[in-house]
Design an enzyme around this catalytic site. Structure first.
Site, PDB file in Angstrom:
ATOM      1  N   LEU A 563       0.815  -1.209   0.000  1.00  0.00           N
ATOM      2  CA  LEU A 563       0.000   0.000   0.000  1.00  0.00           C
ATOM      3  C   LEU A 563       0.852   1.264   0.000  1.00  0.00           C
ATOM      4  O   LEU A 563       0.438   2.296  -0.484  1.00  0.00           O
ATOM      5  CB  LEU A 563      -0.923   0.013   1.217  1.00  0.00           C
ATOM      6  CG  LEU A 563      -2.008  -1.078   1.247  1.00  0.00           C
ATOM      7  CD1 LEU A 563      -2.827  -0.954   2.516  1.00  0.00           C
ATOM      8  CD2 LEU A 563      -2.894  -0.994   0.020  1.00  0.00           C
ATOM      9  N   GLY A 564       2.057   1.193   0.564  1.00  0.00           N
ATOM     10  CA  GLY A 564       2.906   2.376   0.544  1.00  0.00           C
ATOM     11  C   GLY A 564       3.878   2.380   1.708  1.00  0.00           C
ATOM     12  O   GLY A 564       4.084   1.387   2.398  1.00  0.00           O
ATOM     13  N   GLU A 565       4.511   3.548   1.901  1.00  0.00           N
ATOM     14  CA  GLU A 565       5.486   3.729   2.969  1.00  0.00           C
ATOM     15  C   GLU A 565       4.809   4.404   4.142  1.00  0.00           C
ATOM     16  O   GLU A 565       4.219   5.465   3.995  1.00  0.00           O
ATOM     17  CB  GLU A 565       6.658   4.596   2.482  1.00  0.00           C
ATOM     18  CG  GLU A 565       7.440   3.993   1.332  1.00  0.00           C
ATOM     19  CD  GLU A 565       8.252   2.776   1.754  1.00  0.00           C
ATOM     20  OE1 GLU A 565       8.607   2.704   2.938  1.00  0.00           O
ATOM     21  OE2 GLU A 565       8.518   1.918   0.901  1.00  0.00           O
ATOM     22  N   GLN A 567       4.913   5.549   8.506  1.00  0.00           N
ATOM     23  CA  GLN A 567       5.821   6.287   9.377  1.00  0.00           C
ATOM     24  C   GLN A 567       6.927   5.393   9.911  1.00  0.00           C
ATOM     25  O   GLN A 567       8.079   5.780  10.009  1.00  0.00           O
ATOM     26  CB  GLN A 567       5.027   6.885  10.532  1.00  0.00           C
ATOM     27  CG  GLN A 567       5.908   7.586  11.543  1.00  0.00           C
ATOM     28  CD  GLN A 567       5.099   8.028  12.732  1.00  0.00           C
ATOM     29  OE1 GLN A 567       3.899   8.163  12.636  1.00  0.00           O
ATOM     30  NE2 GLN A 567       5.765   8.242  13.840  1.00  0.00           N
ATOM     31  N   VAL A 571       3.537  -0.529   4.654  1.00  0.00           N
ATOM     32  CA  VAL A 571       2.167  -0.973   4.895  1.00  0.00           C
ATOM     33  C   VAL A 571       1.776  -1.915   3.771  1.00  0.00           C
ATOM     34  O   VAL A 571       1.848  -1.544   2.594  1.00  0.00           O
ATOM     35  CB  VAL A 571       1.185   0.218   4.959  1.00  0.00           C
ATOM     36  CG1 VAL A 571      -0.222  -0.271   5.267  1.00  0.00           C
ATOM     37  CG2 VAL A 571       1.646   1.229   5.998  1.00  0.00           C
ATOM     38  N   ASP A 705      -6.052  14.104  10.849  1.00  0.00           N
ATOM     39  CA  ASP A 705      -5.912  13.896   9.397  1.00  0.00           C
ATOM     40  C   ASP A 705      -7.171  13.249   8.836  1.00  0.00           C
ATOM     41  O   ASP A 705      -7.103  12.306   8.053  1.00  0.00           O
ATOM     42  CB  ASP A 705      -4.689  13.029   9.095  1.00  0.00           C
ATOM     43  CG  ASP A 705      -4.298  13.087   7.607  1.00  0.00           C
ATOM     44  OD1 ASP A 705      -4.846  13.957   6.892  1.00  0.00           O
ATOM     45  OD2 ASP A 705      -3.483  12.276   7.172  1.00  0.00           O
TER      46      ASP A 705
END
Length: 854
Positions: A563-565, A567, A571, A705
């Site tokens: 899904l991505g990077e 913190q 993920v 957020d």
């Protein structure tokens, strides 16, 4: 944090003059009065004497003999006398001011009328004319009053000439000033086919570029015009924002039938090689009348003599549900060029543009704010020139403005000194340890944390940060009273929770996940840098509400998609086998069926501090239980990499889900649910988001957020709030990066969060209003898509000033009055006047019930 506030403050000061100018704001004096324009940049065709030379032609000054006066003999022979000003760089000029020669009663010469010529290169000169073709501007009626005239249309120029037009027998003297701002686009000309005519509803619509200042034949070359005048066309192209003009005035348009290639080619020339990031094109989209935004834009770049072979191609998403005109942003990928050639392909019978703006990496802040240069007359502070009445009133206003500025500067100094003082006191009492972490940090660590954390304040402090009570280690059930929880402080790259001053020393605190601020790219290197040491004991897994979370076997996780990077690490989207046993419940009555989960992993080389942060996030998420909040299911912490396993909904995030749909027409049965969605379903989704946020607010938990990208969609349009949006590259453009470090979702943030660093339940309510707007527009465009990031920040300054100049998000087409009123109440300036999530949820729930009854 102080440097970030000053950065935002400077952006607000200069945001109005960034690349996409606003003629209503771009009205700064350019330096004749203030002294920014040097004497050598002021010249004239002639002068009557040395004491009336060009350098004395400054508005509101009586040096020399009090003004510029041309040679009487030369003037009698020619009507081409002029006073010329070199601005050194291209400027967007919206207003001019003139005065005669008064010289404290000794002079009585002035120009009754004048013309203006301008040039961008000093070679090709253009005569200014108004929208009706008139070139003569009414001047002064006496030698002392200042007469201000708006230039409609405004001009983009480096050189400007004032040419008096008077009776040859009358002596003429002038003092002048120019008003505007720096032209940061750098665009010196655009070339395009001549706009065409159309017949629409018995109207003759003229879609030509009326104010184009270049050569006009079969095409327009070497000029600028309506596409760079800072004025945007209305939704209905037959109407105009300008009074008394013909239908189609605001737009330049072409018909597909006249272009066999199916596209219109435009060439844009710039003042120098620039690093281009984006191009914004304002398009009409009255698709019911055969007018649509372009289907595709293919742009070529030239930095020297030849066009590069590798173009940038962009296809905007077609919108067949909204006839509103809109800005389409074309990403230019940081290409270096001094010229751009774009081919815009038709998607219907007509294509119409009203404004084109470019953004590049070479743009700087408005240089009109730079102090005057040495050796020039003393500056007269310049405000809005339209408020100038006469010389005496001007001096009174100037005195008042100077006094106000001095008071404001004193207040700023006091606030900054108070914050520094509080920060020094705080250093002796700050605790970074919780009840399960016994790490002892070195003096270097304390210095590092001190530099990157915000200044705390007690209950009577005037600090710009408010207490935000978060879910801490003293968590209780919502039905029981909550004790006073730790204090939250926002920082540029991490969140710090400090114990309140009135709490016992032994009371532990916890750190909240960084929902609104991204991980610093080099955070790991900074943490493990030389001179920085950490000693810690192992941290046990924090218990959840129902006891400790169980260890999930890694071999039962099947990787599906990255899904991505995040913190802490990456993920992943995975399938989990046998998860029902670990949840101690039977999902949907089916046992052992694989379910989709999101797996957050910690980098194996993460520092102990980062590991502790990761475990604290597990602790907090394990205690959240609500049907509309993503649930933490299990963990993998017995070996590296550490993992937390959360729910993931099969339909992905709400932003992507809605953008694939279009709004179902009212009264029409929903046949194809894969492509249409009803208004009542949108309200049901918004109600679920409000329900989840009501639960979080009952725990005094601030999300920071909230957006559609952070809401997941399940079966039957079930919505659950998450925090995955930050980790996905897809939404990188939703966050504003400050000097390459911290990033903030400014288009969803309240004004006090951006300017003052306050994150409260009221700021979450603001974000919910934007999320509701996204939902009702089916996420077809980014909030404030017509504004750049810096203009969004400038707009928050207007909310702070509260002078009714702030820009709100437009009302969605399907939004009724009651919902629109609720949406706007979320954006009230006073945070205390915004509705609570309980009120928002009950209002939407009642509206949903009314829809179901209908």
């Amino acid at each position: 944090m102080i440097w970030m506030r000053w950065h935002i403050f400077l952006v607000i000061l200069s945001g109005a003059v960034r690349s996409q100018v606003n003629p209503g704001v771009c009205r700064y004096p350019l330096g004749m009065t203030g002294g920014k324009i040097q004497d050598e940049d002021i010249s004239a065709s002639s002068q009557w004497s040395e004491s009336t030379a060009a350098r004395y032609g400054r508005l509101d000054f009586d040096d020399g003999d009090g003004a510029w006066c041309p040679d009487v003999v030369a003037e009698a022979k020619s009507l081409k006398e002029f006073l010329q000003i070199d601005l050194r760089t291209l400027h967007f000029v919206t207003l001019v001011g003139t005065q005669g020669r008064h010289a404290d009663g000794m002079g009585n010469e002035f120009a009754q009328s004048y013309r203006i010529k301008y040039s961008r290169d000093g070679v090709r000169w253009v005569s200014w004319h108004d929208r009706n073709g008139g070139q003569v501007i009414d001047g002064n009626k006496n030698p002392y009053e200042v007469v201000l005239k708006d230039l409609e249309p405004p001009i983009i120029a480096r050189f400007v000439r004032f040419m008096p037009v008077s009776d040859p027998s009358m002596t003429v003297c002038m003092r002048v000033e120019l008003y505007g701002c720096e032209w940061l686009d750098g665009l010196v000309s655009y070339s395009a086919p001549v706009g065409q005519e159309m017949t629409f509803q018995n109207l003759h619509v003229y879609l030509n570029d009326t104010v184009y200042d270049g050569t006009v034949d079969h095409s327009m070359t070497e000029g600028l015009g309506q596409l760079t005048d800072g004025s945007w066309g209305l939704d209905n192209f037959t109407q105009s924002q300008v009074y008394g003009v013909w239908p189609g005035y605001d737009y330049v348009g072409w018909t597909n039938a006249s272009f066999p290639s199916g596209s219109v080619e435009m060439v844009f020339e710039f003042d120098r090689v620039r690093n281009f990031t984006s191009m914004k094109v304002h398009c009409n989209n009255m698709y019911t009348s055969g007018v649509r935004a372009f289907q595709q834009a293919v742009c070529y770049f030239r930095s020297e003599s030849d066009w590069e072979a590798r173009p940038v191609s962009f296809k905007p998403e077609a919108d067949n549900t909204n006839t509103s005109a809109r800005f389409v942003t074309v990403a230019l990928g940081h290409r270096m060029a001094s010229a751009i050639k774009c081919r815009f392909a038709f998607s219907d019978a007509w294509m119409m543009f009203s404004e084109i703006a470019f953004q590049s990496g070479t743009a700087v802040y408005n240089t009109s704010l730079i102090p005057r240069k040495r050796g020039h007359p003393s500056a007269h502070p310049g405000g809005d020139p339209t408020h100038k009445i006469d010389d005496s009133n001007t001096r009174i206003l100037i005195g008042c403005l100077v006094a106000i500025i001095a008071i404001l500067l004193a207040i700023i100094v006091i606030i900054l000194w108070r914050q520094v003082w509080q920060k020094m006191l705080e250093k002796t009492s700050r605790r970074m340890l919780d009840d399960e972490l016994t790490a002892r940090l070195s003096a270097h660590r304390e210095a590092f944390a001190h530099r990157h954390s915000s200044i705390s304040s007690d209950a009577e402090s005037t600090s710009t940060y408010e207490r935000v009570f978060l879910l801490g280690s003293d968590y209780q059930e919502p039905t029981q009273p909550l004790r006073k929880a730790p204090e939250f402080q926002a920082t540029e790259n991490l969140a710090v929770i400090d114990a309140s001053p009135d709490e016992p020393p032994n009371n532990s605190t916890e750190e909240v996940p960084h929902y609104a601020e991204a991980d610093i790219v080099n955070q790991q290197e900074a943490v493990s840098s030389p001179g920085y040491s950490v000693t810690a004991v192992p941290v046990p897994l924090p218990p959840g509400r129902d006891g400790a979370l169980e260890e999930f076997p890694r071999e039962k996780l099947t990787f599906k998609e990255k899904l991505g990077e995040g913190q802490f690490g990456e993920v992943h989207l995975c399938e989990a086998n046998g998860m029902q046993d670990f949840m101690k419940e039977d999902e949907d009555g089916v046992e052992n069926e694989p379910i989709l989960v999101a797996v957050k992993t910690l980098r194996e080389d993460a520092t102990k501090n980062t590991r502790n942060d990761f475990l604290k996030e597990i602790r907090i998420m394990s205690r959240l239980r609500d049907p509309n909040i993503i649930r933490l299911l299990a963990v993998c912490v017995e070996s590296d990499p550490l993992c937390m396993i959360t729910e993931y909904m099969e339909n992905g995030d709400l932003n992507k889900f809605l953008s694939r749909h279009k709004l179902q027409d009212s009264g029409e049965e929903q046949k194809d649910t894969s492509s249409t969605i009803s208004y009542s379903t949108l309200i049901r989704m918004a109600t679920q988001i409000a329900s989840g946020m009501k639960y979080l607010s009952s725990l005094n938990f601030v999300h920071r957020d909230l957006a559609t990208r952070n809401c997941l969609v399940g079966t039957n349009y079930t919505i659950k709030i998450a925090d995955f949006g930050m980790s996905r590259n897809l939404y990188r453009g939703d966050y504003y990066r400050i000097q390459g470090r911290a990033v903030l979702p400014i288009r969803w943030m309240s004004w006090e969060s951006i300017l003052l660093g306050k994150f409260t339940m009221a700021s979450d309510v603001w974000a919910f209003g934007v999320t509701l707007w996204e939902t009702l527009t089916l996420c077809k465009e980014q909030p404030y898509s017509q504004l750049s990031d810096d203009q969004v920040i400038e707009n928050t300054g207007e909310f702070f000033r509260d002078q009714n100049k702030q820009v709100y998000l437009p009302r969605p087409a399907c939004c009724p009055d009651a919902v629109h009123s609720l949406m706007q109440s979320c954006w009230r300036r006073n945070a205390k006047e915004r509705p609570s999530f309980q009120h928002i949820h009950s209002t939407l729930l009642q509206h949903q019930a009314d829809l179901d009854m209908d």
